[in-house]
Design a protein around this motif. Structure first.
Motif, PDB file in Angstrom:
ATOM      1  N   ALA A   1       0.860  -1.041  -0.009  1.00 35.84           N
ATOM      2  CA  ALA A   1       0.087   0.044  -0.049  1.00 35.84           C
ATOM      3  C   ALA A   1       0.833   1.318  -0.025  1.00 35.84           C
ATOM      4  O   ALA A   1       0.336   2.221   0.109  1.00 35.84           O
ATOM      5  N   GLY A   2       2.205   0.932  -0.245  1.00 32.72           N
ATOM      6  CA  GLY A   2       3.075   2.190   0.006  1.00 32.72           C
ATOM      7  C   GLY A   2       3.646   2.824   1.081  1.00 32.72           C
ATOM      8  O   GLY A   2       4.237   4.037   1.175  1.00 32.72           O
ATOM      9  N   TYR A   3       3.432   1.937   2.350  1.00 35.04           N
ATOM     10  CA  TYR A   3       4.057   2.388   3.630  1.00 35.04           C
ATOM     11  C   TYR A   3       5.444   1.400   4.078  1.00 35.04           C
ATOM     12  O   TYR A   3       5.460   0.196   3.821  1.00 35.04           O
ATOM     13  N   ARG A   4       6.391   2.421   4.413  1.00 38.80           N
ATOM     14  CA  ARG A   4       7.608   1.793   5.134  1.00 38.80           C
ATOM     15  C   ARG A   4       7.184   1.513   6.471  1.00 38.80           C
ATOM     16  O   ARG A   4       6.612   2.269   7.225  1.00 38.80           O
ATOM     17  N   VAL A   5       7.415   0.252   6.910  1.00 39.53           N
ATOM     18  CA  VAL A   5       6.815  -0.378   8.187  1.00 39.53           C
ATOM     19  C   VAL A   5       8.063  -0.565   9.233  1.00 39.53           C
ATOM     20  O   VAL A   5       8.789  -1.591   8.729  1.00 39.53           O
ATOM     21  N   ALA A   6       8.227  -0.302  10.368  1.00 41.82           N
ATOM     22  CA  ALA A   6       9.051  -0.798  11.371  1.00 41.82           C
ATOM     23  C   ALA A   6       8.232  -1.381  12.559  1.00 41.82           C
ATOM     24  O   ALA A   6       7.403  -0.632  13.134  1.00 41.82           O
ATOM     25  N   ALA A   7       8.457  -2.505  12.718  1.00 44.08           N
ATOM     26  CA  ALA A   7       7.848  -3.275  14.003  1.00 44.08           C
ATOM     27  C   ALA A   7       8.877  -3.589  14.660  1.00 44.08           C
ATOM     28  O   ALA A   7      10.060  -4.001  14.608  1.00 44.08           O
ATOM     29  N   VAL A   8       8.895  -3.311  16.204  1.00 41.11           N
ATOM     30  CA  VAL A   8      10.294  -3.346  16.960  1.00 41.11           C
ATOM     31  C   VAL A   8       9.746  -4.418  18.119  1.00 41.11           C
ATOM     32  O   VAL A   8       8.682  -4.644  18.492  1.00 41.11           O
ATOM     33  N   ASP A   9      10.877  -4.697  18.778  1.00 43.50           N
ATOM     34  CA  ASP A   9      10.790  -5.197  20.259  1.00 43.50           C
ATOM     35  C   ASP A   9      10.898  -4.302  21.197  1.00 43.50           C
ATOM     36  O   ASP A   9      11.967  -3.624  21.004  1.00 43.50           O
ATOM     37  N   GLN A  10      10.226  -4.125  22.100  1.00 43.84           N
ATOM     38  CA  GLN A  10      10.304  -2.871  22.960  1.00 43.84           C
ATOM     39  C   GLN A  10      11.341  -3.391  23.972  1.00 43.84           C
ATOM     40  O   GLN A  10      11.788  -4.636  24.204  1.00 43.84           O
ATOM     41  N   ARG A  11      11.908  -2.455  24.911  1.00 48.24           N
ATOM     42  CA  ARG A  11      12.981  -2.797  25.895  1.00 48.24           C
ATOM     43  C   ARG A  11      12.712  -3.934  26.653  1.00 48.24           C
ATOM     44  O   ARG A  11      11.534  -3.838  26.996  1.00 48.24           O
ATOM     45  N   GLY A  12      13.415  -4.973  26.949  1.00 47.96           N
ATOM     46  CA  GLY A  12      13.052  -6.215  27.873  1.00 47.96           C
ATOM     47  C   GLY A  12      12.419  -7.336  27.096  1.00 47.96           C
ATOM     48  O   GLY A  12      12.112  -8.308  27.590  1.00 47.96           O
ATOM     49  N   GLN A  13      12.041  -6.879  25.854  1.00 47.12           N
ATOM     50  CA  GLN A  13      11.280  -8.032  25.043  1.00 47.12           C
ATOM     51  C   GLN A  13      11.974  -8.924  24.068  1.00 47.12           C
ATOM     52  O   GLN A  13      12.858  -8.132  23.473  1.00 47.12           O
ATOM     53  N   TYR A  14      12.031 -10.026  23.777  1.00 51.91           N
ATOM     54  CA  TYR A  14      12.694 -10.877  23.003  1.00 51.91           C
ATOM     55  C   TYR A  14      13.847 -10.071  22.495  1.00 51.91           C
ATOM     56  O   TYR A  14      14.978 -10.452  23.484  1.00 51.91           O
ATOM     57  N   GLU A  15      14.160  -9.963  21.339  1.00 44.63           N
ATOM     58  CA  GLU A  15      15.564  -9.749  21.005  1.00 44.63           C
ATOM     59  C   GLU A  15      16.326  -8.248  21.349  1.00 44.63           C
ATOM     60  O   GLU A  15      17.357  -8.003  20.681  1.00 44.63           O
ATOM     61  N   THR A  16      15.513  -7.321  21.913  1.00 49.20           N
ATOM     62  CA  THR A  16      15.855  -6.164  22.317  1.00 49.20           C
ATOM     63  C   THR A  16      16.743  -6.265  23.518  1.00 49.20           C
ATOM     64  O   THR A  16      17.849  -5.836  23.602  1.00 49.20           O
ATOM     65  N   GLY A  17      16.315  -6.978  24.465  1.00 49.76           N
ATOM     66  CA  GLY A  17      17.019  -7.206  25.715  1.00 49.76           C
ATOM     67  C   GLY A  17      16.912  -5.907  26.702  1.00 49.76           C
ATOM     68  O   GLY A  17      16.271  -4.731  26.111  1.00 49.76           O
ATOM     69  N   GLY A  18      17.517  -5.854  27.632  1.00 47.30           N
ATOM     70  CA  GLY A  18      17.464  -4.780  28.777  1.00 47.30           C
ATOM     71  C   GLY A  18      18.244  -5.168  29.925  1.00 47.30           C
ATOM     72  O   GLY A  18      18.374  -6.206  30.274  1.00 47.30           O
ATOM     73  N   PRO A  19      18.362  -4.196  31.003  1.00 47.51           N
ATOM     74  CA  PRO A  19      18.937  -4.424  32.267  1.00 47.51           C
ATOM     75  C   PRO A  19      17.971  -5.023  33.271  1.00 47.51           C
ATOM     76  O   PRO A  19      16.647  -5.186  33.162  1.00 47.51           O
ATOM     77  N   ALA A  20      18.450  -5.611  34.248  1.00 46.72           N
ATOM     78  CA  ALA A  20      17.754  -6.414  35.396  1.00 46.72           C
ATOM     79  C   ALA A  20      17.378  -5.352  36.378  1.00 46.72           C
ATOM     80  O   ALA A  20      17.594  -5.369  37.463  1.00 46.72           O
ATOM     81  N   ASP A  21      16.791  -4.246  35.945  1.00 45.12           N
ATOM     82  CA  ASP A  21      16.163  -2.952  36.522  1.00 45.12           C
ATOM     83  C   ASP A  21      14.731  -2.660  36.448  1.00 45.12           C
ATOM     84  O   ASP A  21      14.426  -2.386  35.154  1.00 45.12           O
ATOM     85  N   PRO A  22      13.922  -2.841  37.249  1.00 37.91           N
ATOM     86  CA  PRO A  22      12.426  -2.778  37.059  1.00 37.91           C
ATOM     87  C   PRO A  22      11.994  -1.351  36.573  1.00 37.91           C
ATOM     88  O   PRO A  22      11.440  -0.961  35.841  1.00 37.91           O
TER      89      PRO A  22
END
Length: 283
Positions: free
Chosen positions: A63-84
């Motif tokens: 349809a003509g759109y550039r689309v970026a789907a992301v993992d948020q911080r702490g999700q799957y392949e993005t990762g993140g610190p052990a700090d709530p």
């Protein structure tokens, strides 16, 4: 959690890591073959990932759109610190604004949040300073505040379990509690769901779940933001009743779309109809 219908990326898409002023985020990026009508940032929900949107990539690019789907911080392949504290909704909203900065410059930028991701997107919009970087906001299968009491009770059980158990035994208990699907999942999908669960940061799961059971209603604030809005859902939803989502749309003065034969994840359950609704709204 959302279950993607397949995992093979279409030819228009690739996996990459998006660099922002707040670090790198795992993403799937789809690009149209011809002229670009705009860019969309898709933010997944609790226990979800960028793959929740995999079936939207090809039709939206067509349809003509550039689309970026992301993992948020702490999700799957993005990762993140052990700090709530790293996963408080204001922090995740800052991530979304940083992602907007990284994606800006190729036509209008549209923001979509699914479920918990919708409330993160809302936070990103409400806390933005200066001119908004987005041309629209889509709230997909999300609600005005805390989740339905029955789902909140299940989420509280998960939060309690996360305080004392590892992710693998929690997964096994979850599988025993879940109603079996009408048709067994393909082996690669079942394996992916397991791997994705184990890749989550436990502190992120606890913080995100804690928000869902106590989220404030900020619809009044969001209604004051001069941004075109779409509230899209299936015909049923275990997290926020569709009637509640309809009332939210009225309060926002938003366009309302209900996708037939879909539940909490129209993006995965009815991707063609969902993509058509999104392209019509963005256009």
């Amino acid at each position: 959690m959302s279950t993607p219908p397949f995992l093979t990326l279409p030819g228009c898409a690739r996996a990459l890591r998006l660099s922002t002023e707040r670090g790198e985020f795992a993403a799937l990026l789809a690009e149209p073959a011809g002229a670009v009508r705009g860019t969309a940032l898709l933010v997944p929900g609790f226990t979800g990932s960028k793959e929740d949107f995999i079936a939207l990539l090809e039709p939206l690019a067509a349809a003509g759109y550039r689309v970026a789907a992301v993992d948020q911080r702490g999700q799957y392949e993005t990762g993140g610190p052990a700090d709530p504290a790293a996963y408080a909704v204001p922090e995740l909203g800052r991530d979304v604004r940083a992602l907007a900065g990284a994606l800006a410059g190729d036509g209008p930028l549209h923001l979509l949040g699914h479920s918990f991701g919708g409330q993160v997107a809302r936070e990103a919009v409400l806390a933005a300073e200066g001119p908004l970087p987005w041309a629209s906001l889509t709230l997909l299968a999300t609600g005005p505040g805390a989740i339905d009491p029955a789902e909140a009770a299940r989420t509280k059980l998960l939060i309690d379990a996360l305080a004392t158990m590892e992710l693998e035994p929690i997964w096994q208990v979850m599988q025993q509690m879940e109603k079996p699907p009408a048709e067994p999942l393909p082996a690669e999908i079942a394996d992916f769901l397991h791997r994705r669960w184990l890749a989550n940061v436990p502190q992120a799961l606890s913080a995100m779940g804690g928000h869902l059971v106590s989220a404030p209603d900020r619809v009044g604030e969001l209604a004051e933001v001069p941004l075109p809005k779409l509230v899209l859902s299936g015909v049923r939803d275990y997290a926020w009743p569709v009637e509640e989502q309809a009332r939210m749309a009225e309060r926002l003065g938003a366009r309302r779309v209900v996708v037939e034969d879909a539940g909490h994840s129209p993006n995965a359950e009815q991707p063609a109809a969902t993509a058509a609704a999104l392209a019509a709204f963005w256009g």
